[in-house]
Design a protein around this motif. Structure first.
Motif, PDB file in Angstrom:
ATOM      1  N   LEU A 175       1.015  -1.268   0.128  1.00  0.00           N
ATOM      2  CA  LEU A 175       0.040  -0.055   0.085  1.00  0.00           C
ATOM      3  C   LEU A 175       0.931   1.198   0.059  1.00  0.00           C
ATOM      4  O   LEU A 175       0.484   2.186  -0.857  1.00  0.00           O
ATOM      5  CB  LEU A 175      -0.686  -0.060   1.130  1.00  0.00           C
ATOM      6  CG  LEU A 175      -2.261  -0.888   1.156  1.00  0.00           C
ATOM      7  CD1 LEU A 175      -2.925  -0.817   2.567  1.00  0.00           C
ATOM      8  CD2 LEU A 175      -2.996  -0.506  -0.055  1.00  0.00           C
ATOM      9  N   ALA A 176       1.889   1.235   0.783  1.00  0.00           N
ATOM     10  CA  ALA A 176       2.758   2.490   0.791  1.00  0.00           C
ATOM     11  C   ALA A 176       3.434   2.595  -0.580  1.00  0.00           C
ATOM     12  O   ALA A 176       3.698   3.817  -1.123  1.00  0.00           O
ATOM     13  CB  ALA A 176       3.772   2.256   1.845  1.00  0.00           C
ATOM     14  N   ARG A 211       0.963   3.935  -2.688  1.00  0.00           N
ATOM     15  CA  ARG A 211       0.603   5.474  -2.596  1.00  0.00           C
ATOM     16  C   ARG A 211       1.797   6.240  -3.181  1.00  0.00           C
ATOM     17  O   ARG A 211       1.530   7.497  -4.028  1.00  0.00           O
ATOM     18  CB  ARG A 211       0.371   5.702  -1.036  1.00  0.00           C
ATOM     19  CG  ARG A 211       0.028   7.004  -0.870  1.00  0.00           C
ATOM     20  CD  ARG A 211      -0.385   7.237   0.427  1.00  0.00           C
ATOM     21  NE  ARG A 211      -0.820   8.436   0.626  1.00  0.00           N
ATOM     22  CZ  ARG A 211      -1.273   8.896   1.719  1.00  0.00           C
ATOM     23  NH1 ARG A 211      -1.492   8.101   2.893  1.00  0.00           N
ATOM     24  NH2 ARG A 211      -1.654  10.201   2.139  1.00  0.00           N
ATOM     25  N   VAL A 260       1.733   6.303  -7.192  1.00  0.00           N
ATOM     26  CA  VAL A 260       0.712   7.317  -7.623  1.00  0.00           C
ATOM     27  C   VAL A 260       0.872   8.519  -7.513  1.00  0.00           C
ATOM     28  O   VAL A 260       0.630   9.661  -8.239  1.00  0.00           O
ATOM     29  CB  VAL A 260      -0.683   6.580  -6.900  1.00  0.00           C
ATOM     30  CG1 VAL A 260      -1.665   7.730  -7.371  1.00  0.00           C
ATOM     31  CG2 VAL A 260      -1.125   5.453  -7.215  1.00  0.00           C
ATOM     32  N   ASP A 261       1.234   8.937  -6.233  1.00  0.00           N
ATOM     33  CA  ASP A 261       1.773  10.306  -5.887  1.00  0.00           C
ATOM     34  C   ASP A 261       2.692  10.875  -7.083  1.00  0.00           C
ATOM     35  O   ASP A 261       2.790  12.162  -7.488  1.00  0.00           O
ATOM     36  CB  ASP A 261       2.013  10.653  -4.613  1.00  0.00           C
ATOM     37  CG  ASP A 261       1.058  10.511  -3.506  1.00  0.00           C
ATOM     38  OD1 ASP A 261      -0.137  10.597  -3.761  1.00  0.00           O
ATOM     39  OD2 ASP A 261       1.152  10.296  -2.263  1.00  0.00           O
ATOM     40  N   THR A 295       0.992  -3.576  -6.869  1.00  0.00           N
ATOM     41  CA  THR A 295      -0.375  -4.073  -7.134  1.00  0.00           C
ATOM     42  C   THR A 295      -0.471  -5.736  -7.135  1.00  0.00           C
ATOM     43  O   THR A 295      -1.562  -6.079  -6.677  1.00  0.00           O
ATOM     44  CB  THR A 295      -0.843  -3.431  -8.590  1.00  0.00           C
ATOM     45  OG1 THR A 295      -0.646  -2.065  -8.285  1.00  0.00           O
ATOM     46  CG2 THR A 295      -2.252  -4.033  -8.725  1.00  0.00           C
TER      47      THR A 295
END
Length: 854
Positions: free
Chosen positions: A631-632, A635, A638-639, A663
Motif C-alpha cells: 500500500l505504501a 501510494r 501514484v503520488d 499491485t
C-alpha cells in the motif's frame, strides 16, 4: 576329586548414551585394582581419540589384538585365546555388544566374554542402554536410529555387579560441544540429531528404570534365598484394602494422601474376591474404584482368598509393603464381639507392617437385614418337593406295614431317611425339613413301642429317633446348600462369560449402542430392548433390538438408568434380582460407549475448530503484516505519477514498475483473504499429500538475501504436508535466521526419525533465552530485534501454518551459540489419521515479509 573351576565375575559399566564416561570409569577401576596388587590387563579398549581416556590407559598392560582380514581390509579384534593364555586376575573389555568381524571364531564379543569367564577370569566391561535387546524398539522410536549391535538383556541382568555411569543431558552436550567426544566436523550434526536434549533425557530415564528393575529383582532374590518373609522398608508402599462398599472411596483417598507424604512411594489398592468365585461385588462400583485408583496414581489389584484378612496380608507381604490401610468395621458391637473384625485380624497377622485404621461415615451402621431367598429352585420343583414331602412318608409307612416290618426300626429309619434325601434333591430345604418331621411322627406312631401313641417306652428308641432327626436335618441342609452352590456357580459362570464378552468388545473397539442392546436382548432372552434418551421435549430411542419396546422407561418391564440422560428399557419376562448385577454391568458399558461417542465427537469438532482457527489467525496476521508495504509503495508511485509532470521517461518507467509490482503483491494478499473466508466457512482445507523435501526446500530458500547452505540428503523420506504452506513456513524461518546471523551462513538440515522428519534451520545469531522461547512465537514479539520492515509476526505465522498442516515447530540451542528452529513433519510411510485442519492458498507457494521473532 578336583574342585570345580571358579567362574569369573562380570562387572558391567552401564551408560545411557555414548560419551558419558563408561570406558574412562572402567579404566579408572583397573588402575585402582592394579594399585591394590591385582593382576589386571586390558583386553580391548576403544578410546575414539579421546585424550582423557588415553591418559587412563597409560601404565596398564594391554594384550595385543588379533588381526582379521575381511574384504581386503585388516581389522583388529579381541584376542580371546591370548587373554586366556595370559591368565590375569581381571581383564577389561570394552563394548560388550560389539559384533565381531566375519571370520572370527565367535560372532559376538559377549560370547568371547563368556569364554573368558568360564576360564575363571573376572571381566570388567561396558555397554550402553541402547544396545540392550529388549529396548531396541523403544530406542528407535526415541532417536530414529536402529541399533544393529545388541546384547541380550540376560547377559547384563545376570552380571555380578552393574555400575551406572550417569550424566545430565546438558553436561553431555557441553562435553560434545567442547570436542571431548567426537571430532569437530561431527559435532553440529550429532548435537542436532542423536544428542538432542529430549533424546538424552529419554535414554537416561530408560537406563534408570531398567537398573531400578534389576535392583528390585536382586532384592527379591536375596529375600527368597535367605527365606526372609518379613518386609524390608526399602521405600514406602501403601496397600489400601477395599471391600467395594460405599466407604471404599474414602479409604482410597486417605491412602493416596498418606502416599503423597513420602516422595517415590507407591499406592496399591487390593480387593479380595471369594475363592469360590461366587460372591462378586457390583461391577459398576469396582469400575469406579479402578478409575479412582488410576487417577490418584495407584494400581488396582484383585486377589482371591478364602479369608479376607489373610489374603490382604499375603498380598502386602509379597509387595514388600510398609503400611496397610483398612476401614473400621461397619458391623454392630454384638457381631464384632462374637466374630471380631477384619481390621483386628489384619493387625494380628501383619507383623512388621503398619496397619492404619480409617474411620468413615458407615461405621457402626448396621446393614439392613434382608431375608434370604427361600430356595434357588424353580416354582415347579418347589411344588413337587412339597408334594413328595407329604406323600413319601405316607407311602413308606404303608409299604413297611404291608411287609409287617413294624418291629424293624433301623430299616424304617433308613427308608424314611432316603425319602428325606429325595425330597431335598427335588424341592430344597424346607420341604425336606417337613418330610423329616412327618417321618419322625410316623416312626413314633407306628414303629416304636407303644405304637399308636406319641410316646416312646425304651430309651434306646429315643436316642434312635433323635439321631434320625439330626441326620435327616443335616443331610437336607447339605443337599440344599449344594443345590444353591450349583445354581450360584452356574449363574457365576454365565456372568463371567457375559463380562468376558463385554471386555473383549471393549478391547477390540467393536462396542456400539446397537451392539450392546442386541447383546442385552440375547443374554436375558427379552422380547426387545431399547436405549432411550431424555431430551427437553421428551424421550427418544437411540438404539433398539427386536423393535422399540417402549417410548418411555415406565413402559418397559425392566429398566436401569445408564446416566442422568439415558435409560435402558427391557420388554419381556421380568428379571430376577440376581440378574441385576449383570444388567448394571451392561449399563456401565453403555455409559462408557456413550461417553466415548461424546468425547470423540467433541474431539473432532475441537480439532476442526482449532485447526481452522490456527490457519485463519496465521493468514490474518500475515495479510495485515504484509498489507502495509504494497500500500505504501502504491501510494508513493501514484503520488509521483500524479504530481510528476516533469519526470523523465526512465523515472516514470521505474514508478510504473513499482506500481505494477506492488499491485500484484496486494492482489496476492487479497487472494489470501478470500481463501481465509473459505477457511472460516469450512470449504478450504490443506492439500495434504506425500511430498518430497527436495521439491519444497530449494524453492523455500531461493531468493533469500543472505548466505544459506541447504544440506539435503537424497534419501530423506517423503512427508505428508501442503507444499505451498510448508514452503512459506521454511522461507519465514530461513529469512529470520539470515537477518539475525550477521553474515554467518545459515544451515538448513534434514533429520529422519522413526515417525517424523525434522527440518532444522540453524543460525549463529545471539540466540534466545529458554524462558523466552515460547513467547517469541506470539504475535508482535520481536525480543530485541531492531531491524526494520517487520512487526514481529513471522514466527507466529510460521507456528500457525505448521499446526495447520499437522507439524510442530520449536526451538533449541545451537552448539557454540545461536538458535536452531526444529520443524517436525509427519512421515508419509507411517500410517496416521489425517488432520482435520484447513488452510488457505493450499498447494500454492506464497511469499511473506518475514519480520518478527528472531
Amino acid at each position: 576329586m578336583a574342585e570345580p573351576k571358579r567362574r569369573g565375575r562380570l562387572t558391567v559399566y552401564l551408560g545411557g548414551a555414548p560419551g558419558v564416561g563408561k570406558t574412562y570409569a572402567m579404566l579408572g577401576e583397573a588402575r585402582r585394582r592394579c594399585a591394590r596388587g591385582t593382576d589386571v590387563v586390558v583386553g580391548y579398549v576403544e578410546t575414539h581419540g579421546r585424550p582423557h581416556t588415553e591418559q587412563q590407559l597409560e601404565g596398564l598392560e594391554v594384550v595385543p589384538r588379533r588381526e582379521v582380514e575381511y574384504r581386503d581390509t585388516v581389522f583388529t579384534e579381541l584376542d580371546t585365546d591370548a587373554v586366556i593364555a595370559r591368565r590375569p586376575d581381571v581383564v577389561c573389555i570394552d563394548e560388550l555388544a560389539h559384533t565381531n568381524v566375519p571370520g572370527s571364531p565367535r560372532s559376538k564379543r559377549a560370547e568371547d566374554v563368556e569364554l573368558i569367564r568360564a576360564a575363571g577370569i573376572d571381566v570388567v566391561t561396558t555397554v550402553n542402554i541402547q544396545h540392550l535387546e529388549s529396548l531396541n524398539d523403544e530406542v528407535e522410536r526415541i532417536t530414529g536410529v536402529r541399533q544393529r549391535e545388541t546384547v541380550p538383556d540376560e547377559v547384563v541382568r545376570t552380571a555380578d555387579q552393574i555400575e551406572l555411569v550417569d550424566m545430565s543431558p546438558e553436561a553431555l552436550r557441553r562435553r560434545m560441544a567442547h570436542g571431548n567426544i567426537y571430532r569437530a566436523d561431527n559435532i553440529d550434526a550429532s548435537l542436532t540429531s542423536y544428542f538432542r536434549v529430549g533424546n538424552l533425557t529419554a535414554l537416561r530415564e530408560l537406563a534408570l528404570l531398567w537398573l531400578a528393575d534389576r535392583v528390585d529383582d536382586a532384592l527379591g532374590d536375596y529375600r527368597r534365598a535367605h527365606r526372609i518373609e518379613h518386609t524390608w522398608p526399602t521405600k514406602e508402599r501403601i496397600v489400601v484394602a477395599v471391600t467395594g462398599g460405599v466407604e471404599s472411596e474414602t479409604l482410597l483417598r486417605r491412602g493416596a494422601r498418606l502416599a503423597q507424604r513420602a516422595a517415590g512411594s507407591e499406592l496399591l489398592v487390593v480387593h479380595v474376591i471369594a475363592a469360590d468365585g461366587l460372591r462378586v461385588d457390583a461391577p459398576a462400583r469396582i469400575a469406579r474404584l479402578q478409575q479412582l485408583a488410576a487417577s490418584l496414581g495407584g494400581t488396582f489389584h484383585s486377589v482371591s482368598g478364602e479369608e479376607v484378612s489373610e489374603a490382604v496380608v499375603d498380598f502386602a507381604t509379597a509387595a514388600n509393603a510398609t503400611m496397610i490401610v483398612v476401614g473400621v468395621s461397619r458391623h454392630g458391637r454384638l457381631r464384632q464381639l462374637f466374630t471380631g473384625t477384619t481390621g483386628d485380624r489384619i493387625a494380628s497377622l501383619a507383623g512388621a507392617i503398619d496397619v492404619h485404621l480409617v474411620t468413615h461415615d458407615e461405621v457402626s451402621r448396621s446393614t439392613a437385614w434382608r431375608r434370604p431367598a427361600l430356595s434357588p429352585l424353580s416354582r415347579a420343583r418347589q411344588v413337587a418337593g412339597w408334594l413328595a414331602a407329604m406323600l413319601l412318608p405316607v407311602a413308606s409307612t404303608l409299604v413297611l406295614q404291608a411287609l409287617d416290618e413294624t418291629h424293624q426300626l433301623p430299616l424304617a429309619e433308613m427308608l424314611f431317611l432316603a425319602g428325606t434325601v429325595v425330597v431335598a434333591l427335588v424341592g430344597g430345604l424346607l420341604p425336606a425339613l417337613a418330610a423329616a418331621l412327618l417321618s419322625f411322627l410316623a416312626l413314633n406312631l407306628f414303629f416304636t413301642a407303644p405304637t399308636g401313641r406319641l410316646a416312646v417306652a425304651e430309651p434306646a428308641n429315643v436316642v434312635s429317633l433323635v439321631v434320625y432327626v439330626t441326620v435327616a436335618v443335616g443331610v437336607a441342609t447339605v443337599v440344599d446348600r449344594a443345590s444353591r452352590r450349583a445354581a450360584d456357580a452356574l449363574r457365576a459362570r454365565t456372568e463371567a462369560a457375559t463380562m468376558s464378552a463385554l471386555s473383549r468388545s471393549v478391547l477390540t473397539g467393536q462396542d456400539t449402542a446397537e451392539a450392546i442392546v442386541a447383546r442385552l436382548r440375547e443374554t436375558f432372552g427379552q422380547v426387545s430392548v431399547s436405549l432411550l434418551r431424555r431430551d427437553p421435549t421428551g424421550w427418544s430411542v437411540v438404539a433398539a433390538a427386536g423393535g422399540p419396546c417402549a417410548a418411555t422407561p415406565d413402559a418397559g418391564d425392566t429398566r436401569v438408568a445408564v446416566d442422568e440422560h439415558h435409560t435402558l428399557a427391557l420388554c419381556g419376562e421380568p428379571l430376577r434380582a440376581t440378574d441385576r448385577r449383570v444388567l448394571e454391568a451392561f449399563a456401565t458399558q453403555t455409559s462408557l460407549v456413550l461417553e466415548y461417542r461424546r468425547l470423540r465427537a467433541r474431539e473432532e469438532r475441537a480439532a476442526t475448530l482449532e485447526s481452522a482457527e490456527a490457519t485463519a489467525t496465521a493468514l490474518l496476521r500475515a495479510v495485515s503484516h504484509d498489507l502495509r508495504t504494497p500500500l505504501a509503495t502504491i501510494r508513493a508511485s501514484v503520488d509521483g505519477l500524479a504530481h510528476g509532470a516533469d519526470l523523465d521517461p526512465d523515472d516514470r518507467a521505474d514508478l510504473d514498475r513499482s506500481l505494477e509490482s506492488a499491485t500484484a503483491r496486494l492482489e496476492r494478499l487479497i487472494d489470501d483473504l478470500l481463501d481465509l473466508s473459505r477457511v472460516q466457512a469450512g470449504l478450504v482445507r490443506p492439500r495434504l499429500a506425500p511430498r518430497s523435501l527436495e521439491e519444497v526446500l530449494p524453492l523455500a530458500v531461493t531468493g533469500i538475501d543472505g548466505p544459506v547452505r541447504l544440506e539435503l540428503d537424497e534419501d530423506a523420506p517423503m512427508v505428508v504436508t501442503d507444499a505451498g504452506l510448508l514452503e512459506r513456513v521454511v522461507a519465514n524461518l530461513v529469512a529470520n535466521a539470515v537477518r539475525v546471523s550477521a553474515g554467518a551462513p545459515v544451515r538448513v538440515l534434514v533429520h529422519a526419525l522413526a515417525d517424523s522428519v525434522d527440518v532444522l534451520v540453524v543460525d549463529r545469531g545471539p540466540g534466545v533465552p529458554p524462558a523466552e522461547r515460547e513467547r517469541m512465537f506470539e504475535p508482535f514479539q520481536r525480543l530485541g530485534d531492531t531491524s526494520h520492515g517487520g512487526l514481529g509476526l513471522g514466527l507466529a505465522v510460521a507456528r500457525g501454518l505448521s499446526e495447520a498442516v499437522g507439524a510442530t515447530l520449536g526451538a533449541e540451542d545451537t552448539p557454540g551459540g545461536g538458535l536452531t528452529m526444529v520443524l517436525s513433519l509427519p512421515r508419509a510411510d507411517v500410517a496416521r489419521p489425517e488432520p482435520a485442519g484447513a488452510g488457505g492458498a493450499a498447494g500454492r507457494s506464497s511469499s511473506s515479509d518475514t519480520g518478527g521473532a528472531p
